[in-house]
Design an enzyme around this catalytic site. Structure first.
Site, PDB file in Angstrom:
ATOM      1  N   HIS A  76      52.338 -39.497  37.892  1.00  0.00           N
ATOM      2  CA  HIS A  76      50.963 -39.642  38.342  1.00  0.00           C
ATOM      3  C   HIS A  76      50.546 -38.519  39.289  1.00  0.00           C
ATOM      4  CE1 HIS A  76      47.375 -41.893  39.114  1.00  0.00           C
ATOM      5  NE2 HIS A  76      47.564 -41.711  40.409  1.00  0.00           N
ATOM      6  N   CYS A 107      45.642 -34.288  23.753  1.00  0.00           N
ATOM      7  CA  CYS A 107      45.159 -34.550  25.117  1.00  0.00           C
ATOM      8  C   CYS A 107      46.295 -34.877  26.070  1.00  0.00           C
ATOM      9  CB  CYS A 107      44.093 -35.628  25.121  1.00  0.00           C
ATOM     10  SG  CYS A 107      44.730 -37.228  24.652  1.00  0.00           S
ATOM     11  N   SER A 160      43.526 -37.969  18.366  1.00  0.00           N
ATOM     12  CA  SER A 160      43.875 -37.186  19.548  1.00  0.00           C
ATOM     13  C   SER A 160      45.342 -37.490  19.844  1.00  0.00           C
ATOM     14  CB  SER A 160      42.988 -37.580  20.720  1.00  0.00           C
ATOM     15  OG  SER A 160      43.357 -36.826  21.841  1.00  0.00           O
ATOM     16  N   GLU A 210      50.113 -41.555  19.462  1.00  0.00           N
ATOM     17  CA  GLU A 210      51.098 -41.362  20.540  1.00  0.00           C
ATOM     18  C   GLU A 210      52.342 -42.215  20.358  1.00  0.00           C
ATOM     19  OE1 GLU A 210      49.135 -42.001  24.302  1.00  0.00           O
ATOM     20  OE2 GLU A 210      47.937 -43.640  23.536  1.00  0.00           O
ATOM     21  N   ARG A 223      38.516 -42.913  26.358  1.00  0.00           N
ATOM     22  CA  ARG A 223      39.663 -43.649  25.858  1.00  0.00           C
ATOM     23  C   ARG A 223      39.606 -45.054  26.436  1.00  0.00           C
ATOM     24  NH1 ARG A 223      45.422 -42.654  27.426  1.00  0.00           N
ATOM     25  NH2 ARG A 223      44.650 -43.059  29.518  1.00  0.00           N
ATOM     26  N   TYR A 275      41.329 -28.739  18.529  1.00  0.00           N
ATOM     27  CA  TYR A 275      41.185 -28.341  19.928  1.00  0.00           C
ATOM     28  C   TYR A 275      42.374 -28.818  20.749  1.00  0.00           C
ATOM     29  CZ  TYR A 275      39.838 -33.181  20.777  1.00  0.00           C
ATOM     30  OH  TYR A 275      39.854 -34.543  20.847  1.00  0.00           O
ATOM     31  N   ARG A 310      75.762   2.143  32.177  1.00  0.00           N
ATOM     32  CA  ARG A 310      74.775   1.157  32.635  1.00  0.00           C
ATOM     33  C   ARG A 310      74.471   0.137  31.557  1.00  0.00           C
ATOM     34  NH1 ARG A 310      70.570   3.377  36.219  1.00  0.00           N
ATOM     35  NH2 ARG A 310      71.443   5.185  37.251  1.00  0.00           N
ATOM     36  N   GLY A 359      68.759  -5.669  38.060  1.00  0.00           N
ATOM     37  CA  GLY A 359      69.822  -5.883  39.055  1.00  0.00           C
ATOM     38  C   GLY A 359      70.796  -6.995  38.705  1.00  0.00           C
ATOM     39  N   MET A 379      72.909  -7.161  36.051  1.00  0.00           N
ATOM     40  CA  MET A 379      74.171  -6.731  35.448  1.00  0.00           C
ATOM     41  C   MET A 379      74.679  -5.492  36.189  1.00  0.00           C
ATOM     42  SD  MET A 379      73.636  -7.552  31.459  1.00  0.00           S
ATOM     43  CE  MET A 379      72.036  -6.828  31.343  1.00  0.00           C
ATOM     44  N   GLY A 396      48.421 -37.959  21.850  1.00  0.00           N
ATOM     45  CA  GLY A 396      48.846 -38.198  23.235  1.00  0.00           C
ATOM     46  C   GLY A 396      50.308 -37.817  23.327  1.00  0.00           C
ATOM     47  N   THR A 397      50.540 -36.551  23.610  1.00  0.00           N
ATOM     48  CA  THR A 397      51.923 -36.064  23.529  1.00  0.00           C
ATOM     49  C   THR A 397      52.791 -36.531  24.699  1.00  0.00           C
ATOM     50  OG1 THR A 397      51.106 -34.020  24.461  1.00  0.00           O
ATOM     51  CG2 THR A 397      51.452 -34.053  22.089  1.00  0.00           C
ATOM     52  N   ASN A 398      52.158 -37.085  25.755  1.00  0.00           N
ATOM     53  CA  ASN A 398      52.990 -37.642  26.833  1.00  0.00           C
ATOM     54  C   ASN A 398      53.740 -38.860  26.301  1.00  0.00           C
ATOM     55  OD1 ASN A 398      51.688 -35.795  28.478  1.00  0.00           O
ATOM     56  ND2 ASN A 398      50.206 -37.274  29.242  1.00  0.00           N
ATOM     57  N   ASP A 399      52.973 -39.801  25.752  1.00  0.00           N
ATOM     58  CA  ASP A 399      53.625 -40.991  25.210  1.00  0.00           C
ATOM     59  C   ASP A 399      54.418 -40.659  23.959  1.00  0.00           C
ATOM     60  OD1 ASP A 399      53.249 -43.345  26.803  1.00  0.00           O
ATOM     61  OD2 ASP A 399      51.102 -43.044  26.513  1.00  0.00           O
ATOM     62  N   ARG A 439      60.382   1.865  31.756  1.00  0.00           N
ATOM     63  CA  ARG A 439      60.173   0.574  31.098  1.00  0.00           C
ATOM     64  C   ARG A 439      58.814   0.057  31.529  1.00  0.00           C
ATOM     65  NH1 ARG A 439      64.683  -2.309  34.867  1.00  0.00           N
ATOM     66  NH2 ARG A 439      63.571  -2.003  36.790  1.00  0.00           N
ATOM     67  N   LYS A 445      66.579  -0.210  27.975  1.00  0.00           N
ATOM     68  CA  LYS A 445      66.866   1.091  28.574  1.00  0.00           C
ATOM     69  C   LYS A 445      67.219   2.123  27.504  1.00  0.00           C
ATOM     70  CE  LYS A 445      68.774   1.186  32.580  1.00  0.00           C
ATOM     71  NZ  LYS A 445      69.829   0.542  33.357  1.00  0.00           N
ATOM     72  N   ARG A 459      39.829 -41.018  30.914  1.00  0.00           N
ATOM     73  CA  ARG A 459      40.611 -42.246  31.093  1.00  0.00           C
ATOM     74  C   ARG A 459      39.758 -43.228  31.877  1.00  0.00           C
ATOM     75  NH1 ARG A 459      44.884 -38.047  31.935  1.00  0.00           N
ATOM     76  NH2 ARG A 459      46.719 -38.569  30.688  1.00  0.00           N
TER      77      ARG A 459
HETATM   78  C1  PEP Z   1      49.384 -39.261  26.445  1.00  0.00           C
HETATM   79  O1  PEP Z   1      50.139 -40.220  26.343  1.00  0.00           O
HETATM   80  O2  PEP Z   1      49.677 -38.108  26.094  1.00  0.00           O
HETATM   81  C2  PEP Z   1      48.043 -39.450  27.043  1.00  0.00           C
HETATM   82  C3  PEP Z   1      47.190 -38.456  27.068  1.00  0.00           C
HETATM   83  O3  PEP Z   1      47.778 -40.653  27.610  1.00  0.00           O
HETATM   84  P1  PEP Z   1      48.331 -41.069  29.045  1.00  0.00           P
HETATM   85  O4  PEP Z   1      48.956 -39.907  29.684  1.00  0.00           O
HETATM   86  O5  PEP Z   1      47.153 -41.582  29.790  1.00  0.00           O
HETATM   87  O6  PEP Z   1      49.289 -42.152  28.686  1.00  0.00           O
HETATM   88 MG    MG Z   2      49.274 -42.220  26.510  1.00  0.00          MG
END
Ligand code: PEP
Ligand code: MG
Length: 923
Positions: free
Chosen positions: A481, A877, A810, A791, A664, A897, A96, A105, A107, A812-815, A363, A26, A605
């Site tokens: 899942h 991935c 690749s 992973e 995979r 990628y 203000r 709104g 503050m 596997g950022t989940n694991d 703004r 502001k 998969r």
């Molecule tokens: C992961 O682990 O990031 C992955 C892509 O494999 P998944 O989710 O199937 O374990």
């Molecule tokens: Mg995995």
């Protein structure tokens, strides 16, 4: 000494628009409007740094601040030709808040500061309008008591007992007693009397007098605004919006101008373009004889600003265009000046005091996804912004909004949220409850929109999930899942909704009517959501982008069929450098992803062919393989399974013709595919003529305490090499057969859950042998790429060794997140929630990529991998591949990628382009 006060007014200012961090949004924009020569009441801004100092100082204003403020006030007095706390010609001010990023709104504000028994007579003489003076006074008392004397003192009254509410009730009672319908019916005498009553009430309730001293009011107001930075609303808003707690707010002290001085005065709020549609129309609302809070608080229904703003509800009301054409024209000119200067749509507040127009705020305006797209493309044509700016103008969340049918937010406001869960799959859904997959399919077959409500989902639910319009589960996290699958299909999904309790039991059968359709409803259970009991066939609405559940029908809107979208995505790709692939495992999803611009598949998969439609036969074969107790029996079962894997691979390779497709190798623990309940096990034993006890013992024997860290990934292929062999043979044969048919398959195979190079060498040796066999069989040579997933933290650390075997990585950022945090992907939801609430971690790492450590491992993995193999292709991935906030990190660290579910592809393209533009701008 640090400078804490910046003045503005009279076409000059010490600040400007790009000083938001110091002056708040502001303050910076008020200064900018002065520099543009617009009519802005003079004032001063106390910096956000001062707010930080105030808190560091144990909630004391820094020494010398008030001296600086009074100096600034002297400047305001000079410009405005009035004097603060003066008996003859008093200046009144507003106080203000104004944070770096707007917190609408959240503050507090105090208006009309400076009215006291000393200054009121002067005001009366000057304005010759007692009604106005006493109206301003009673407003000051209400706001000051509420904001300064109650909230900022940390007083937390019971619901409905706040001082503001008590004074409001007094006002209502007074009006009722006198037969008044509206505030404007109150006379000067009424208001003067009310102000005195208010003051007595304040003393009675809060124990202190309302200060009859303009100087004390000023200091109180400033402190209260600083205090409101840590008010409840503000704190929760910051948490939702991810605004850091240590930013602090600025305070703007500005000369009051009055929209409530009679019928030549007014106040209004406007957007320089329509914030809902993006149309290039001046869009706003205004009220005659009112102060700004009346418009925003919804006390009176505001009038339309102009013809363009008229609708069915307000078309009979007079617009500013009609009643004050000259001032309206001036406002239109300001609209043009502002858009030219800011190159964007602005949200403005103005006041007209006795025919003279003043700008109180501007703004950059908030807007819907459609509006963002429309405006950006229009502004490109108008020459207001260039192509790279167009790409920066649409946030990934806004683009996402365009890709899914959503609940109509204006209708949503009319309904109460029943329960909240995790927003796992964006978009909206309205439908009747189905408690089983069968029911969801039945509803779908009958053309009835439905929501599958489950405790959690497992592979057996996949068909039901496909058939459902939305999914709601009691348990699970963002990478559970249900979430993964739903997002892949662009399906609205809410998981981890604690308020959902399901009880399954068979009861009666009845007939229910949905519109004109009749279906039998077999009562198989009930679901309790937030204390209310629901049955199959009862209606729910889901907002999957927010995780909100309603038990009423909320309207849906569809924003996809916008041709501007295609044009916009073309621009996006012009700037994008990082590749975007998709996670898909069937031809339909692959095609959808290509349509959304995917350049390949980053994760297929293989095990997904055993879920869902047409999976019965291959699943049966897979089970035979798993349950086989000799090598021969296993090999025989694998031989029967192979053609199914080959055909499944061929189907998607065909759609992806000429584009890379990374398969995979099978990853999950095998026991996921065998029947778990005794009932199902007996069925299977009977169907196959097996001994139930033996079958049961075999399945029990597969049980693992920690399946996520047990026999899965590459370990499966090392313990049972014949399983890997079969997959290689199927994929190689699929490739050669397609080549023979004239296709151009680009096969890539990766090994999951690797911990070292030896594992890869083991699998590669198998691949080499099978490749020779397949080439000999078909008499054709072929190429493919052999890679690995990274992973497990260990793999990232020995990436230099792994890259000697792997041609690509690749991540596997989940694991990798699971293994880095030691958080089970499947179970940790409730713990993470508490951790986030307690600020032990900043966010759910499965949802918001953890740059600090998982990111560090990714960085190390890329660096070490490329030290061995400089041309190493690296992708992501895991679900974070579709996380736009992680895209910049991946891009900066040299990721080739990102790969994400089909519906995330456009968002990932946009995020990648924005990362490239940001980098170019930084340079
Ligand atoms: C992961 O682990 O990031 C992955 C892509 O494999 P998944 O989710 O199937 O374990
Ligand atoms: Mg995995």
């Amino acid at each position: 000494m640090t400078k804490f006060v910046y003045t503005f007014g009279g076409k000059t200012a010490e600040g400007k628009a790009d000083m938001k961090n110091l002056l708040g949004g502001k303050g910076a924009n008020l200064a900018e409007m002065c520099l543009l020569g617009l009519p802005v009441p003079a004032g001063l801004t106390i910096t956000t740094e001062c707010c930080t100092a105030y808190y560091e100082n144990g909630c004391q204003l820094p020494a010398g601040l008030m001296d600086e403020v009074w100096k600034g006030v002297a400047n305001v007095e000079k410009i405005m030709g009035m004097k603060y706390d003066d008996a003859e010609n008093p200046l009144l001010v507003s106080c203000r808040s104004g944070a770096r990023s707007s917190m609408p709104g959240m503050m507090d504000t105090v208006l009309n500061i400076g009215l006291s028994s000393k200054t009121i007579p002067g005001m009366l003489k000057k304005t010759n309008n007692p009604r106005f003076v006493y109206d301003s006074y009673r407003r000051l008392i209400m706001m000051y008591a509420d904001v300064v004397m109650e909230k900022s003192e940390g007083i937390e009254p019971a619901d409905g007992k706040g001082i503001r509410k008590q004074l409001d009730d007094m006002l209502d009672a007074y009006k009722e007693e006198h037969g008044y319908k509206s505030d404007t019916d109150l006379t000067a005498d009424d208001l003067q009397k009310l102000a005195e009553d208010f003051k007595r009430k304040v003393k009675e309730v809060l124990g202190t007098e309302f200060p009859d001293d303009a100087k004390a009011q000023m200091e109180g107001g400033i402190k209260a605004v600083f205090k409101s930075w840590n008010g409840k609303k503000a704190v929760s808003y910051r948490k939702i919006e991810g605004i850091p707690d240590d930013w602090g707010t600025a305070v703007n002290v500005q000369a009051m101008v009055f929209g409530n001085m009679g019928d030549t005065s007014a106040t209004g709020v406007a957007f320089t373009r329509n914030p809902a549609t993006g149309d290039n129309q001046f869009y706003g609302e205004w009220l005659i004889n009112a102060q700004g809070e009346d418009v925003v608080a919804g006390i009176r229904t505001p009038n339309p600003l102009n013809d363009d703003t008229k609708n069915e509800q307000n078309k009979h009301m007079h617009s500013m265009q009609e009643l004050m054409p000259e001032t309206y024209k001036e406002l239109c000119e300001i609209r043009t000046i502002l858009e030219k200067n800011y190159h964007d749509m602005l949200d403005i507040e103005f006041t007209i005091q006795d025919g003279k127009l003043y700008m109180l705020q501007c703004r950059v305006g908030k807007r819907t996804g459609v509006a963002a797209l429309t405006m950006a493309m229009d502004m490109l044509k108008e020459g207001l912004i260039d192509e790279s700016e167009v790409v920066m103008r649409i946030s990934p969340a806004q683009l996402d909004e365009l890709l899914h049918p959503i609940l109509d937010s204006s209708d949503e406001k009319k309904h109460e949220v029943l329960a909240k869960g995790l927003p796992a799959g964006p978009g909206g859904a309205v439908g009747v409850i189905a408690l089983t997959s069968e029911k969801a399919k039945e509803y779908q077959a009958a053309g009835i929109k439905n929501i599958l409500v489950r405790e959690e989902t497992n592979p057996e639910d996949v068909e039901g999930m496909r058939a459902a319009d939305g999914i709601l589960t009691a348990r699970g996290g963002m990478t559970s899942h249900a979430a993964l699958v739903a997002r892949g299909w662009g399906k609205c999904c809410i998981v981890g909704c604690d308020a959902v309790k399901i009880e399954m039991e068979r009861t009666s059968v009845s007939t229910n009517e949905y519109g004109k359709k009749k279906v039998n409803v077999e009562e198989i259970g009930t679901v309790t959501i937030g204390g209310k009991v629901f049955h199959e066939g009862d209606l729910l609405s889901l907002n999957g982008s927010k995780g909100w559940v309603y038990d009423e029908e909320v309207k849906m809107i569809n924003a996809t069929e916008n041709p501007l979208f295609q044009q916009f995505m073309k621009l996006v790709d012009k700037f994008r450098k990082m590749g975007v692939r998709t996670n898909a495992d069937n031809p339909e999803d692959a095609q959808k992803a290509i349509d959304f611009g995917a350049e390949g598949i980053g994760l297929f998969r293989i095990e997904h062919m055993f879920y869902g439609e047409n999976s019965e036969v291959p699943l049966e074969k897979l089970r035979n393989m798993i349950l086989a107790d000799t090598l021969e029996a296993r090999k025989a079962a694998l031989a029967e399974l192979e053609p199914y894997v080959r055909e499944s691979a061929k189907g998607t390779l065909k759609v992806m013709d000429g584009k890379p497709l990374t398969f995979r190798l099978m990853d999950p623990p095998l026991h996921e595919f065998v029947p778990q309940t005794e009932e199902k096990q007996r069925e299977v034993a009977k169907a196959r003529g097996l001994d139930f006890e033996k079958l049961h013992a075999r399945i029990e024997g597969m049980h693992e305490v920690n399946p996520m860290m047990g026999l899965r990934g590459v370990r499966l292929g090392i313990i049972y090499p014949e399983i890997t062999e079969m997959q290689f043979r199927a994929l190689f044969s699929a490739t050669v057969e397609l080549m023979k048919e004239g296709f151009h398959p680009q096969l890539e195979i990766m090994v999951p859950l690797t911990i070292n190079a030896a594992e890869l060498k083991h699998q590669k040796a198998l691949a080499n042998r099978v490749k020779e066999e397949v080439e000999a069989k078909y008499g054709t040579k072929f190429n493919y790429k052999f890679g690995t997933m990274i992973e497990i933290p260990r793999a990232a650390l020995v990436a230099n060794q792994i890259a000697e075997v792997a041609e690509f990585f690749s991540f596997g950022t989940n694991d990798l997140t699971q293994m880095t945090f030691g958080f089970s992907r499947d179970d940790v939801n409730a713990i993470v929630k508490t951790y986030v609430d307690e600020k032990i971690i900043p966010a759910d790492p499965f949802n918001n990529f953890d740059r600090e450590c998982v990111g560090e491992l990714v960085k190390i993995g890329i660096e070490r991998g490329r030290a061995t193999r400089p041309e190493l292709k690296c992708g992501v991935c895991g679900e974070h591949g579709g996380d736009p906030t992680a895209a910049e990190f991946f891009y900066k660290n040299g990721m080739t990628y990102v790969s994400c579910s089909p519906f995330r592809v456009p968002v990932a393209r946009l995020a990648a382009a924005q990362a490239a533009i940001k980098e170019a701008r930084e340079k």
